[in-house]
Design an enzyme around this catalytic site. Sequence first.
Site, PDB file in Angstrom:
ATOM      1  N   GLU A 123       0.865  -1.190   0.000  1.00 12.61           N
ATOM      2  CA  GLU A 123       0.000   0.000   0.000  1.00 12.61           C
ATOM      3  C   GLU A 123       0.897   1.234   0.000  1.00 12.61           C
ATOM      4  OE1 GLU A 123      -3.465   1.015  -0.006  1.00 12.61           O
ATOM      5  OE2 GLU A 123      -2.372   2.909  -0.016  1.00 12.61           O
TER       6      GLU A 123
ATOM      7  N   GLY B 182      -6.728   0.970   4.508  1.00 15.57           N
ATOM      8  CA  GLY B 182      -8.168   1.271   4.494  1.00 15.57           C
ATOM      9  C   GLY B 182      -8.636   1.880   3.189  1.00 15.57           C
TER      10      GLY B 182
ATOM     11  N   ALA C 149     -24.460  15.413  -9.612  1.00 17.46           N
ATOM     12  CA  ALA C 149     -25.488  15.040  -8.630  1.00 17.46           C
ATOM     13  C   ALA C 149     -25.554  13.528  -8.458  1.00 17.46           C
ATOM     14  CB  ALA C 149     -26.848  15.593  -9.052  1.00 17.46           C
TER      15      ALA C 149
ATOM     16  N   TYR D 133     -23.862  10.060  -6.109  1.00 18.41           N
ATOM     17  CA  TYR D 133     -23.830   9.728  -4.680  1.00 18.41           C
ATOM     18  C   TYR D 133     -23.034  10.779  -3.904  1.00 18.41           C
ATOM     19  CZ  TYR D 133     -25.385   4.818  -5.047  1.00 18.41           C
ATOM     20  OH  TYR D 133     -26.102   3.667  -5.228  1.00 18.41           O
ATOM     21  N   ILE D 134     -21.824  11.052  -4.414  1.00 16.57           N
ATOM     22  CA  ILE D 134     -20.923  11.927  -3.656  1.00 16.57           C
ATOM     23  C   ILE D 134     -21.475  13.346  -3.629  1.00 16.57           C
ATOM     24  CG2 ILE D 134     -18.553  12.791  -3.439  1.00 16.57           C
ATOM     25  CD1 ILE D 134     -17.549  10.311  -4.777  1.00 16.57           C
TER      26      ILE D 134
ATOM     27  N   GLU E 290     -25.854  19.556 -12.497  1.00 14.20           N
ATOM     28  CA  GLU E 290     -25.881  18.178 -13.018  1.00 14.20           C
ATOM     29  C   GLU E 290     -26.165  18.201 -14.513  1.00 14.20           C
ATOM     30  OE1 GLU E 290     -25.330  14.882 -12.113  1.00 14.20           O
ATOM     31  OE2 GLU E 290     -25.948  14.541 -14.179  1.00 14.20           O
TER      32      GLU E 290
ATOM     33  N   ASP F 270     -13.098  -1.611  -7.479  1.00 14.11           N
ATOM     34  CA  ASP F 270     -13.377  -0.537  -8.443  1.00 14.11           C
ATOM     35  C   ASP F 270     -12.574  -0.691  -9.736  1.00 14.11           C
ATOM     36  OD1 ASP F 270     -14.926   0.525  -6.454  1.00 14.11           O
ATOM     37  OD2 ASP F 270     -13.904   2.473  -6.363  1.00 14.11           O
TER      38      ASP F 270
ATOM     39  N   LEU G  41     -18.496   0.223  -5.035  1.00 12.95           N
ATOM     40  CA  LEU G  41     -18.899   0.220  -3.634  1.00 12.95           C
ATOM     41  C   LEU G  41     -17.916  -0.614  -2.823  1.00 12.95           C
ATOM     42  CD1 LEU G  41     -22.709  -0.413  -4.219  1.00 12.95           C
ATOM     43  CD2 LEU G  41     -21.628   1.762  -3.635  1.00 12.95           C
TER      44      LEU G  41
ATOM     45  N   HIS H 267     -43.608  -4.543  15.811  1.00 13.18           N
ATOM     46  CA  HIS H 267     -44.405  -3.316  15.793  1.00 13.18           C
ATOM     47  C   HIS H 267     -44.109  -2.515  17.061  1.00 13.18           C
ATOM     48  CE1 HIS H 267     -47.721  -0.620  15.066  1.00 13.18           C
ATOM     49  NE2 HIS H 267     -48.097  -0.779  16.321  1.00 13.18           N
TER      50      HIS H 267
HETATM   51  P1  NAI Z   1     -21.615   9.323 -10.088  1.00 10.23           P
HETATM   52  O1  NAI Z   1     -21.219   8.673 -11.364  1.00 10.23           O
HETATM   53  O2  NAI Z   1     -22.566   8.672  -9.168  1.00 10.23           O
HETATM   54  O3  NAI Z   1     -22.222  10.773 -10.418  1.00 10.23           O
HETATM   55  C1  NAI Z   1     -21.514  11.770 -11.150  1.00 10.23           C
HETATM   56  C2  NAI Z   1     -22.495  12.747 -11.775  1.00 10.23           C
HETATM   57  O4  NAI Z   1     -21.755  13.799 -12.390  1.00 10.23           O
HETATM   58  C3  NAI Z   1     -23.355  12.130 -12.878  1.00 10.23           C
HETATM   59  O5  NAI Z   1     -24.713  12.373 -12.565  1.00 10.23           O
HETATM   60  C4  NAI Z   1     -22.902  12.862 -14.139  1.00 10.23           C
HETATM   61  O6  NAI Z   1     -23.954  13.043 -15.051  1.00 10.23           O
HETATM   62  C5  NAI Z   1     -22.422  14.208 -13.580  1.00 10.23           C
HETATM   63  N1  NAI Z   1     -21.496  14.939 -14.462  1.00 10.23           N
HETATM   64  C6  NAI Z   1     -20.459  14.445 -15.174  1.00 10.23           C
HETATM   65  N2  NAI Z   1     -19.823  15.435 -15.870  1.00 10.23           N
HETATM   66  C7  NAI Z   1     -20.466  16.599 -15.575  1.00 10.23           C
HETATM   67  C8  NAI Z   1     -20.285  17.984 -15.971  1.00 10.23           C
HETATM   68  N3  NAI Z   1     -19.285  18.374 -16.793  1.00 10.23           N
HETATM   69  N4  NAI Z   1     -21.142  18.909 -15.467  1.00 10.23           N
HETATM   70  C9  NAI Z   1     -22.148  18.538 -14.631  1.00 10.23           C
HETATM   71  N5  NAI Z   1     -22.355  17.252 -14.231  1.00 10.23           N
HETATM   72  C10 NAI Z   1     -21.521  16.285 -14.686  1.00 10.23           C
HETATM   73  O7  NAI Z   1     -20.232   9.662  -9.363  1.00 10.23           O
HETATM   74  P2  NAI Z   1     -19.846  10.126  -7.886  1.00 10.23           P
HETATM   75  O8  NAI Z   1     -20.959  10.779  -7.177  1.00 10.23           O
HETATM   76  O9  NAI Z   1     -18.596  10.924  -8.081  1.00 10.23           O
HETATM   77  O10 NAI Z   1     -19.511   8.763  -7.158  1.00 10.23           O
HETATM   78  C11 NAI Z   1     -18.425   7.935  -7.632  1.00 10.23           C
HETATM   79  C12 NAI Z   1     -18.632   6.497  -7.212  1.00 10.23           C
HETATM   80  O11 NAI Z   1     -18.455   6.370  -5.822  1.00 10.23           O
HETATM   81  C13 NAI Z   1     -20.024   6.026  -7.560  1.00 10.23           C
HETATM   82  O12 NAI Z   1     -19.918   4.887  -8.396  1.00 10.23           O
HETATM   83  C14 NAI Z   1     -20.649   5.672  -6.252  1.00 10.23           C
HETATM   84  O13 NAI Z   1     -21.315   4.431  -6.334  1.00 10.23           O
HETATM   85  C15 NAI Z   1     -19.482   5.591  -5.268  1.00 10.23           C
HETATM   86  N6  NAI Z   1     -19.913   6.177  -3.988  1.00 10.23           N
HETATM   87  C16 NAI Z   1     -20.717   5.465  -3.159  1.00 10.23           C
HETATM   88  C17 NAI Z   1     -21.188   6.030  -1.982  1.00 10.23           C
HETATM   89  C18 NAI Z   1     -22.085   5.244  -1.118  1.00 10.23           C
HETATM   90  O14 NAI Z   1     -22.167   4.024  -1.281  1.00 10.23           O
HETATM   91  N7  NAI Z   1     -22.791   5.874  -0.198  1.00 10.23           N
HETATM   92  C19 NAI Z   1     -20.833   7.391  -1.594  1.00 10.23           C
HETATM   93  C20 NAI Z   1     -19.998   8.036  -2.526  1.00 10.23           C
HETATM   94  C21 NAI Z   1     -19.564   7.442  -3.668  1.00 10.23           C
END
Ligand code: NAI
Length: 466
Positions: free
Chosen positions: A35, A41, A182, A184-185, A204, A313, A320, A445
């Site tokens: 690492e 982690g 818009a 997850y992150i 978005e 990933d 995830l 319940h």
């Molecule tokens: P994401 O792929 O979920 O969302 C990125 C968004 O950015 C998309 O809706 C896309 O259309 C938009 N986008 C792209 N280029 C753009 C532009 N030039 N202008 C405006 N919008 C644009 O990616 P995110 O949120 O970065 O997450 C990355 C990965 O991390 C995901 O696969 C997610 O599953 C994972 N993750 C999981 C979490 C959880 O399990 N709670 C929390 C955070 C991340």
Amino acid sequence: MASKQHDLVIIGGGPGGYVAALRAAQLGIDTACVELEERLGGTCLRVGCIPSKALLESSEQYANARDGLLAHGISCASVKLDLAKLMQRKDGIVAELTKGIDGLFKKNKIARYLGRAEITAPGVVSVDGDETVEITAKHILIATGSTPAAVPGVKLDGTLIGDSTLGLSFDRVPERLVVIGAGYIGMELGSVWQRLGSQVIVLEYLDRILPGTDSEIAREALRLFRKQGLDIRLQSRVTGVQTLGKGAKASCLVELDGGEPVACDRVLVVVGRQPNTAGLGLANVGVRTNERGFIQVDAQYATSVPGIYAVGDVIGGMMLAHKASHEGIACVETLAGGHGHVSYDAIPAVVYTEPEIASVGATEDALKTAGREYRKGVFMFRASGRAKALNQTEGRVKVLADAATDRLLGVHILGPRAGELIAECAMALEFGATAEDLARTCHAHPTLSEVVMEAALAAGSGAIHG
Ligand code: NAI
């Protein structure tokens, strides 16, 4: 140059790599893990899932103390935010958990190498750390994860404009924060800073939020997030960010493909993640990647080169932590002569916003596209006594089952504690349960889980309280 030998060398100490290392060691495999970072982690623990959940929890407590408790008849006269302390708490959680993995590595006698790994030949990994070490191993497992994707034309400076890591460590609450993406992150970090007092504008590109989630659920979530004050602008593609002024007065201008530019003082770029393969030496040995750069593997996680495997990933699919861990376990269990398996149709996914969004299995959109006949049961949290007691009555559970066999195909939840409620649904899918199985399982319940039961009933003979 020092030389070492192990049965298995794992590259990457994130949830894919470190969990695989622990399982491999438990199965009697002489295991090493390389690492680059001091702390084990990976992204999840250091700059992802864990610190973001700490901030989501703290910010929710703050917002509740400020606005939410009034509904319970409790008023807090002056609620103050100590951002430094809030950040310290987050850092403390990360430090404790990373130390915990160190302890588990020692207990399981896993050799740890600190440095950058490069595969120089089949079965040979060179580690560039304080000294160069050449490790030979029968098996190599790549679990190097992913890195944030970039927006063409937007240069990160790590202060005003940054990725999710910056969004976890601002030293003051930005006045106006633009979140690009818009997903997850974007929704999680946008929520954190909105609750802490920022005016948050989410830009978005698509005409919806949270791509990949069930579109009906995402539409309802969009309405709720907007009601909370998040300024979410759809169909807004960012093409560049300009920095204006210097020092404490510096600000940003976010440019869009059409439409007025948006002024703000901080920008977060969270537009997805890409596989982390740079400098790994894949070309040295001929490990094949697909057109998007993800490593290609077979059902046992074997790459195109015998003896080299990959999980998490870096092979694509759902990005995830728990998916990566399960793949790591399955991979090393197969290496140890057992049978490793991941049920990809039963991997839950959670967005830790308020309310939470959780899902497992197929979305309704995917079933429609596939032309699959299905039955749908929906039940609203507003009809739940427990949800009323919590004063968290927004959202719904949606159960999707095969029209002919009643076998569960997917469950989608928007509502309080959705991330915990989805666990029984994932188990139901894993066991091949029907909607009726879920409906006939006695649920305590008053609990929120009764909403899952009622939605399962609604997919069949009808909800009792519906
Ligand atoms: P994401 O792929 O979920 O969302 C990125 C968004 O950015 C998309 O809706 C896309 O259309 C938009 N986008 C792209 N280029 C753009 C532009 N030039 N202008 C405006 N919008 C644009 O990616 P995110 O949120 O970065 O997450 C990355 C990965 O991390 C995901 O696969 C997610 O599953 C994972 N993750 C999981 C979490 C959880 O399990 N709670 C929390 C955070 C991340």
